[in-house]
Design a protein around this motif. Structure first.
Motif, PDB file in Angstrom:
ATOM      1  N   TYR A 212       4.071   6.757   9.464  1.00 55.21           N
ATOM      2  CA  TYR A 212       4.214   7.958  10.291  1.00 55.21           C
ATOM      3  C   TYR A 212       4.570   9.152   9.409  1.00 55.21           C
ATOM      4  N   LEU A 213       5.445   8.942   8.434  1.00 59.60           N
ATOM      5  CA  LEU A 213       5.816  10.021   7.518  1.00 59.60           C
ATOM      6  C   LEU A 213       4.617  10.467   6.684  1.00 59.60           C
ATOM      7  N   LEU A 214       3.759   9.520   6.324  1.00 62.19           N
ATOM      8  CA  LEU A 214       2.589   9.853   5.501  1.00 62.19           C
ATOM      9  C   LEU A 214       1.605  10.746   6.248  1.00 62.19           C
ATOM     10  N   ARG A 215       1.626  10.687   7.573  1.00 59.65           N
ATOM     11  CA  ARG A 215       0.690  11.503   8.350  1.00 59.65           C
ATOM     12  C   ARG A 215       1.203  12.922   8.556  1.00 59.65           C
TER      13      ARG A 215
ATOM     14  N   GLY B  98       0.823  -1.202   0.000  1.00 61.69           N
ATOM     15  CA  GLY B  98       0.000   0.000   0.000  1.00 61.69           C
ATOM     16  C   GLY B  98       0.858   1.254   0.000  1.00 61.69           C
ATOM     17  N   PRO B  99       0.284   2.398   0.366  1.00 64.49           N
ATOM     18  CA  PRO B  99       1.022   3.673   0.366  1.00 64.49           C
ATOM     19  C   PRO B  99       2.291   3.641   1.209  1.00 64.49           C
ATOM     20  N   ALA B 100       2.218   3.023   2.398  1.00 66.62           N
ATOM     21  CA  ALA B 100       3.416   2.957   3.248  1.00 66.62           C
ATOM     22  C   ALA B 100       4.490   2.105   2.592  1.00 66.62           C
ATOM     23  N   GLY B 101       4.075   1.027   1.929  1.00 70.19           N
ATOM     24  CA  GLY B 101       5.037   0.173   1.236  1.00 70.19           C
ATOM     25  C   GLY B 101       5.685   0.875   0.070  1.00 70.19           C
ATOM     26  N   GLN B 102       4.907   1.652  -0.662  1.00 72.79           N
ATOM     27  CA  GLN B 102       5.455   2.397  -1.795  1.00 72.79           C
ATOM     28  C   GLN B 102       6.462   3.448  -1.329  1.00 72.79           C
TER      29      GLN B 102
END
Length: 482
Positions: free
Chosen positions: A451-454, A342-346
């Motif tokens: 965490y970075l995505l938030r 998902g987004p975190a994996g990408q």
């Protein structure tokens, strides 16, 4: 501000303050001195038992008292923030507090907005005094323990006595709190700075006391200790936080404190037993990664496995030198059956490529094998796994490690770190340094990509920089171990 005309030697005015905590008297004296244009360096503030500065004695001999303001003296300006801080700061035990407050009041006359300058040394120091006094008052409210004493003069009415050792002059300021809370009791609070006595109607003050003046205990304390032990929750124990809020110096006055070491030790043993029990509930460890993958799909040892989801097995070479461990699968991982898609994996893939780590050469998995979520309409919203759920799943992550035998393990996020260590750690404290594991491999801890995505803006840039630095350190260490 009135202009200064006749300069005098330093500390040529003495202000005698009979009570160390008398804000109203200090304010009255300070107002008069400001109106008479007496600069701060010309004043010696004297409190009971001490001198405000080295010139106080000579000034007292010179007989300089408080000057009388002229009839046309200008009003003294002091905003609400200053008055609020000063009321508390004056209770501090720092002998320089009176001079500090006067200097700040003096400066307020020409710079009204100075209280909003948090970088100003005087403002910052007054805030520190205020904070210390409020903290001391909080400790007094929390840790005063009354003990029943015999009273031969009036056996019909019980009398309770407490001993407390405040760091600052907070006794009288907190009298109202205890009067309201224990209005129907007769009590006394004894301290090295003075004492308070309440008879149910009238509050009176007394001289300083000694620890031996307070009773050593009463029969009710056995009941209180029993109650305290019964409500002690080992699952919520955080020793560091407890010591911060309840420092050991207060323990000697608290009957329940004698139980704390035993309760803490028992809680830690119980937690270890719970973790071990979680492991022993399973049968023999699977011998292959395929067997682990089959077993986790049938696992229902924690509530997460009972949700409408699918277990997600790790993937990567069985002999990978690097194992990357996340928290748990997300919604997309649950549907795809693969970790970090998902987004975190990408985002993880992008940062791994940036520092030169080939994800295909790493074994990638999660500390918890099922997706924990709460249903909101058609959406499944991520929820963090609990400590017990992480500890139960340690069986699987340890089984994967036993087969892959990585030289280095990268734990991303607090949940992953707990899954590897069996305890919660602070990422900011342990990141960027190796932690030796019992099988000889090394554990490195960093933040989770989610965490970075938030984050956004400069906060995200800063955390991304730290994340890259952690990954680069892992890449360098892998080269050393090759």
């Amino acid at each position: 501000m009135m202009a200064l005309e006749h300069a005098r030697p330093a500390s040529d005015y003495v202000v005698d303050l009979p009570e160390a905590d008398d804000f109203e008297l200090w304010r009255e004296r300070a107002r008069a001195l400001v109106q008479c244009a007496v600069a701060p360096d010309r004043i010696a503030w004297v409190e009971p038992g001490g001198s405000g500065d080295l010139f106080a004695a000579s000034a007292a001999q010179a007989g300089q008292g408080i000057p009388v303001p002229p009839a046309d003296a200008r009003l003294v300006r002091a905003n609400r923030r200053f008055v609020s801080l000063a009321r508390n700061a004056i209770l501090h035990s720092d002998p320089g507090r009176f001079a500090l407050l006067y200097r700040l009041l003096w400066r307020l006359q020409s710079t009204p907005g100075i209280m909003e300058d948090r970088a100003d040394p005087d403002v910052r120091r007054v805030e520190e005094l205020d904070k210390a006094v409020r903290r001391d008052s909080h400790k007094m409210h929390a840790f005063v323990r009354f003990r029943l004493v015999e009273n031969a003069d009036d056996e019909a009415r019980e009398h309770y006595v407490a001993w407390f050792e405040p760091e600052h002059h907070i006794l009288r300021a907190n009298a109202g709190f205890f009067m309201r809370r224990f209005a129907n009791m007769r009590w006394s609070i004894l301290t090295p700075r003075g004492s308070l006595h309440w008879d149910g109607t009238t509050m009176s003050e007394g001289p300083p006391a000694q620890r031996s003046d307070a009773p050593g205990g009463d029969p009710m304390e056995d009941l209180w200790r029993g109650y305290y032990a019964s409500i002690f929750n080992p699952a919520r124990l955080k020793v560091g936080a407890m010591l911060k809020e309840m420092p050991k110096k207060y323990w000697k006055n608290m009957p329940e404190a004698a139980l704390i070491p035993e309760l803490v030790a028992g809680a830690q043993k119980r937690e270890s037993a719970m973790v071990e029990k979680g492991a022993l509930e399973f049968e023999e460890r699977p011998a292959t990664l395929a067997a682990i993958g089959k077993a986790i799909h049938a696992c229902r040892k924690c509530p997460i496995g009972q949700l409408d989801n699918h277990a997600v097995m790790g993937e990567g070479p069985q002999d990978a030198a690097l194992m990357i461990v996340g928290e748990q699968p997300g919604d997309q991982e649950d549907q795809a059956g693969r970790p970090f898609v998902g987004p975190a994996g990408q985002l993880l893939d992008a940062h791994l490529e940036k520092v030169g780590i080939d994800r295909r050469a790493a074994y990638v998995t999660n500390a918890v094998k099922h997706f924990k979520y709460v249903q909101r309409g058609k959406r499944r919203l991520h929820q963090n796994p609990g400590a017990k759920e992480i500890d139960t799943c340690r069986w699987w992550i340890e089984s994967e490690r036993a087969i892959v035998r990585p030289k280095l393990v990268l734990a991303m996020g607090a949940s992953a770190a707990r899954g590897l260590l069996g305890k919660t750690v602070s990422i900011s404290r342990v990141r960027g340094q190796p932690i030796a594991l019992e099988d000889g491999s090394e554990l490195w801890v960093t933040a989770h990509p989610s965490y970075l995505l938030r984050l956004d803006g400069t906060a995200r840039e800063e955390q991304a920089r730290l994340f890259d630095a952690d990954l680069a350190a892992v890449r360098a260490r892998l080269s050393e171990l090759a």
